[in-house]
Design a protein around this motif. Sequence first.
Motif, PDB file in Angstrom:
ATOM      1  N   GLY A 128       6.577   8.734 -13.045  1.00  0.00           N
ATOM      2  CA  GLY A 128       6.090  10.006 -13.586  1.00  0.00           C
ATOM      3  C   GLY A 128       6.201  11.099 -12.552  1.00  0.00           C
ATOM      4  O   GLY A 128       5.467  11.108 -11.570  1.00  0.00           O
ATOM      5  N   VAL A 129       7.134  12.003 -12.743  1.00  0.00           N
ATOM      6  CA  VAL A 129       7.400  13.039 -11.748  1.00  0.00           C
ATOM      7  C   VAL A 129       6.287  14.077 -11.678  1.00  0.00           C
ATOM      8  O   VAL A 129       5.948  14.540 -10.591  1.00  0.00           O
ATOM      9  CB  VAL A 129       8.792  13.687 -11.967  1.00  0.00           C
ATOM     10  CG1 VAL A 129       8.845  14.492 -13.247  1.00  0.00           C
ATOM     11  CG2 VAL A 129       9.201  14.533 -10.777  1.00  0.00           C
ATOM     12  N   THR A 130       5.694  14.440 -12.801  1.00  0.00           N
ATOM     13  CA  THR A 130       4.671  15.496 -12.792  1.00  0.00           C
ATOM     14  C   THR A 130       3.444  15.061 -12.000  1.00  0.00           C
ATOM     15  O   THR A 130       2.925  15.824 -11.175  1.00  0.00           O
ATOM     16  CB  THR A 130       4.289  15.881 -14.231  1.00  0.00           C
ATOM     17  OG1 THR A 130       5.474  16.307 -14.914  1.00  0.00           O
ATOM     18  CG2 THR A 130       3.275  17.010 -14.252  1.00  0.00           C
ATOM     19  N   ALA A 131       2.976  13.848 -12.218  1.00  0.00           N
ATOM     20  CA  ALA A 131       1.813  13.348 -11.473  1.00  0.00           C
ATOM     21  C   ALA A 131       2.139  13.232  -9.993  1.00  0.00           C
ATOM     22  O   ALA A 131       1.305  13.548  -9.137  1.00  0.00           O
ATOM     23  CB  ALA A 131       1.355  12.015 -12.037  1.00  0.00           C
ATOM     24  N   TYR A 132       3.343  12.781  -9.662  1.00  0.00           N
ATOM     25  CA  TYR A 132       3.744  12.685  -8.252  1.00  0.00           C
ATOM     26  C   TYR A 132       3.715  14.071  -7.609  1.00  0.00           C
ATOM     27  O   TYR A 132       3.200  14.235  -6.498  1.00  0.00           O
ATOM     28  CB  TYR A 132       5.137  12.065  -8.126  1.00  0.00           C
ATOM     29  CG  TYR A 132       5.669  12.137  -6.710  1.00  0.00           C
ATOM     30  CD1 TYR A 132       5.177  11.290  -5.727  1.00  0.00           C
ATOM     31  CD2 TYR A 132       6.625  13.085  -6.342  1.00  0.00           C
ATOM     32  CE1 TYR A 132       5.629  11.371  -4.414  1.00  0.00           C
ATOM     33  CE2 TYR A 132       7.086  13.168  -5.037  1.00  0.00           C
ATOM     34  CZ  TYR A 132       6.582  12.320  -4.085  1.00  0.00           C
ATOM     35  OH  TYR A 132       7.025  12.409  -2.787  1.00  0.00           O
ATOM     36  N   ARG A 133       4.265  15.067  -8.295  1.00  0.00           N
ATOM     37  CA  ARG A 133       4.287  16.430  -7.752  1.00  0.00           C
ATOM     38  C   ARG A 133       2.875  16.901  -7.409  1.00  0.00           C
ATOM     39  O   ARG A 133       2.650  17.474  -6.338  1.00  0.00           O
ATOM     40  CB  ARG A 133       4.902  17.389  -8.775  1.00  0.00           C
ATOM     41  CG  ARG A 133       6.374  17.258  -8.957  1.00  0.00           C
ATOM     42  CD  ARG A 133       6.845  18.141 -10.093  1.00  0.00           C
ATOM     43  NE  ARG A 133       8.277  18.018 -10.307  1.00  0.00           N
ATOM     44  CZ  ARG A 133       8.884  18.315 -11.435  1.00  0.00           C
ATOM     45  NH1 ARG A 133       8.190  18.761 -12.482  1.00  0.00           N
ATOM     46  NH2 ARG A 133      10.196  18.173 -11.544  1.00  0.00           N
ATOM     47  N   THR A 134       1.936  16.674  -8.329  1.00  0.00           N
ATOM     48  CA  THR A 134       0.558  17.136  -8.121  1.00  0.00           C
ATOM     49  C   THR A 134      -0.141  16.324  -7.040  1.00  0.00           C
ATOM     50  O   THR A 134      -0.741  16.877  -6.123  1.00  0.00           O
ATOM     51  CB  THR A 134      -0.231  17.044  -9.439  1.00  0.00           C
ATOM     52  OG1 THR A 134       0.422  17.857 -10.420  1.00  0.00           O
ATOM     53  CG2 THR A 134      -1.669  17.508  -9.258  1.00  0.00           C
ATOM     54  N   LEU A 150       6.160   7.231   2.178  1.00  0.00           N
ATOM     55  CA  LEU A 150       4.724   6.973   2.099  1.00  0.00           C
ATOM     56  C   LEU A 150       4.476   5.830   3.064  1.00  0.00           C
ATOM     57  O   LEU A 150       4.936   4.703   2.838  1.00  0.00           O
ATOM     58  CB  LEU A 150       4.311   6.604   0.672  1.00  0.00           C
ATOM     59  CG  LEU A 150       2.815   6.552   0.397  1.00  0.00           C
ATOM     60  CD1 LEU A 150       2.156   7.893   0.717  1.00  0.00           C
ATOM     61  CD2 LEU A 150       2.561   6.181  -1.052  1.00  0.00           C
ATOM     62  N   GLY A 151       3.827   6.137   4.175  1.00  0.00           N
ATOM     63  CA  GLY A 151       3.762   5.173   5.266  1.00  0.00           C
ATOM     64  C   GLY A 151       5.178   4.969   5.760  1.00  0.00           C
ATOM     65  O   GLY A 151       5.897   5.936   6.012  1.00  0.00           O
ATOM     66  N   ASP A 152       5.612   3.720   5.833  1.00  0.00           N
ATOM     67  CA  ASP A 152       6.982   3.410   6.243  1.00  0.00           C
ATOM     68  C   ASP A 152       7.919   3.211   5.053  1.00  0.00           C
ATOM     69  O   ASP A 152       9.090   2.896   5.242  1.00  0.00           O
ATOM     70  CB  ASP A 152       6.998   2.134   7.097  1.00  0.00           C
ATOM     71  CG  ASP A 152       6.307   2.322   8.432  1.00  0.00           C
ATOM     72  OD1 ASP A 152       6.330   3.449   8.959  1.00  0.00           O
ATOM     73  OD2 ASP A 152       5.726   1.343   8.939  1.00  0.00           O
ATOM     74  N   SER A 153       7.400   3.374   3.854  1.00  0.00           N
ATOM     75  CA  SER A 153       8.156   3.042   2.645  1.00  0.00           C
ATOM     76  C   SER A 153       8.882   4.247   2.060  1.00  0.00           C
ATOM     77  O   SER A 153       8.259   5.288   1.832  1.00  0.00           O
ATOM     78  CB  SER A 153       7.211   2.481   1.578  1.00  0.00           C
ATOM     79  OG  SER A 153       6.490   1.383   2.068  1.00  0.00           O
ATOM     80  N   PRO A 154      10.181   4.105   1.770  1.00  0.00           N
ATOM     81  CA  PRO A 154      10.880   5.159   1.040  1.00  0.00           C
ATOM     82  C   PRO A 154      10.247   5.348  -0.340  1.00  0.00           C
ATOM     83  O   PRO A 154       9.712   4.400  -0.920  1.00  0.00           O
ATOM     84  CB  PRO A 154      12.312   4.636   0.890  1.00  0.00           C
ATOM     85  CG  PRO A 154      12.435   3.504   1.832  1.00  0.00           C
ATOM     86  CD  PRO A 154      11.055   2.972   2.072  1.00  0.00           C
ATOM     87  N   ILE A 155      10.325   6.571  -0.841  1.00  0.00           N
ATOM     88  CA  ILE A 155       9.752   6.918  -2.147  1.00  0.00           C
ATOM     89  C   ILE A 155      10.871   7.174  -3.140  1.00  0.00           C
ATOM     90  O   ILE A 155      11.823   7.898  -2.852  1.00  0.00           O
ATOM     91  CB  ILE A 155       8.865   8.178  -2.040  1.00  0.00           C
ATOM     92  CG1 ILE A 155       7.656   7.911  -1.137  1.00  0.00           C
ATOM     93  CG2 ILE A 155       8.433   8.656  -3.426  1.00  0.00           C
ATOM     94  CD1 ILE A 155       6.846   9.156  -0.830  1.00  0.00           C
ATOM     95  N   TRP A 156      10.697   6.605  -4.322  1.00  0.00           N
ATOM     96  CA  TRP A 156      11.522   6.915  -5.482  1.00  0.00           C
ATOM     97  C   TRP A 156      10.602   7.460  -6.557  1.00  0.00           C
ATOM     98  O   TRP A 156       9.446   7.033  -6.677  1.00  0.00           O
ATOM     99  CB  TRP A 156      12.202   5.652  -6.020  1.00  0.00           C
ATOM    100  CG  TRP A 156      13.405   5.235  -5.244  1.00  0.00           C
ATOM    101  CD1 TRP A 156      13.441   4.794  -3.949  1.00  0.00           C
ATOM    102  CD2 TRP A 156      14.749   5.229  -5.695  1.00  0.00           C
ATOM    103  NE1 TRP A 156      14.726   4.500  -3.588  1.00  0.00           N
ATOM    104  CE2 TRP A 156      15.556   4.754  -4.646  1.00  0.00           C
ATOM    105  CE3 TRP A 156      15.352   5.556  -6.907  1.00  0.00           C
ATOM    106  CZ2 TRP A 156      16.928   4.622  -4.758  1.00  0.00           C
ATOM    107  CZ3 TRP A 156      16.725   5.410  -7.025  1.00  0.00           C
ATOM    108  CH2 TRP A 156      17.502   4.957  -5.957  1.00  0.00           C
ATOM    109  N   VAL A 157      11.098   8.400  -7.331  1.00  0.00           N
ATOM    110  CA  VAL A 157      10.375   8.892  -8.496  1.00  0.00           C
ATOM    111  C   VAL A 157      11.243   8.608  -9.713  1.00  0.00           C
ATOM    112  O   VAL A 157      12.415   8.986  -9.750  1.00  0.00           O
ATOM    113  CB  VAL A 157      10.054  10.400  -8.389  1.00  0.00           C
ATOM    114  CG1 VAL A 157       9.403  10.894  -9.669  1.00  0.00           C
ATOM    115  CG2 VAL A 157       9.149  10.672  -7.187  1.00  0.00           C
ATOM    116  N   LEU A 158      10.652   7.909 -10.663  1.00  0.00           N
ATOM    117  CA  LEU A 158      11.334   7.546 -11.897  1.00  0.00           C
ATOM    118  C   LEU A 158      10.593   8.171 -13.079  1.00  0.00           C
ATOM    119  O   LEU A 158       9.404   8.488 -12.973  1.00  0.00           O
ATOM    120  CB  LEU A 158      11.365   6.020 -12.045  1.00  0.00           C
ATOM    121  CG  LEU A 158      12.103   5.276 -10.938  1.00  0.00           C
ATOM    122  CD1 LEU A 158      11.869   3.779 -11.050  1.00  0.00           C
ATOM    123  CD2 LEU A 158      13.582   5.595 -10.987  1.00  0.00           C
ATOM    124  N   PRO A 159      11.254   8.319 -14.204  1.00  0.00           N
ATOM    125  CA  PRO A 159      10.567   8.877 -15.377  1.00  0.00           C
ATOM    126  C   PRO A 159       9.445   7.962 -15.853  1.00  0.00           C
ATOM    127  O   PRO A 159       9.510   6.741 -15.719  1.00  0.00           O
ATOM    128  CB  PRO A 159      11.674   8.948 -16.434  1.00  0.00           C
ATOM    129  CG  PRO A 159      12.949   8.882 -15.693  1.00  0.00           C
ATOM    130  CD  PRO A 159      12.671   8.065 -14.453  1.00  0.00           C
TER     131      PRO A 159
END
Length: 190
Positions: A128-134, A150-159
């Motif tokens: 959920g991109v909108t929640a991630y943005r906020t 986030l910490g040492d972890s790469p972040i992906w945003v999916l629908p």
Amino acid sequence: MAGAPLNIPTRAQIAAAHGKTVPDILTPGLKVLFVGINPSLYSAAVGHHFGRPGNRFWPALHAAGISDRLLYPSQDRLLLELGYGITNIADAATATADELSDAELLAGARKLTRKVTRYRPAIVAFLGVTAYRTAFGRPAAAVGRQAERLGDSPIWVLPNPSGLNAHYQLVDLARMYGELRQASEDMGHG
């Protein structure tokens, strides 16, 4: 069929689930930690992530090659055997994610950061991109891999896989989830 949903909650049970939580599916060192926005009332009523029958999360995982068969929400703990887990930004169930305040999303982001630091998944994938943005103060974030970690972890945003998200069809979700799976494999987490 083993694991098939046997219990369909009543309207009263669904309404009574407001504010309840669904346990995390989490262990140290996962390939991918999926992060939902918060549980739906239906999910909280049945006690499993992405529990509503119309949710496309489980079909997308299967179509993307993450699972070798279509899993039911009642089989959500089987994801751990595959190296995947599930948590949420906000813990409390609501009828819609729009019921969450910005303050709840920001507080959830802080709690999630501590969780990710403790459990150290290889990738964190927000659904959920909108929640991630906020939650993370990234108003320009788009679907896909993010420059931030986030910490040492790469972040992906999916629908968001909810059936209410008409912008993306199952074939689109499967393609994007498959790209995430491939990224995890490319990192040596096959």
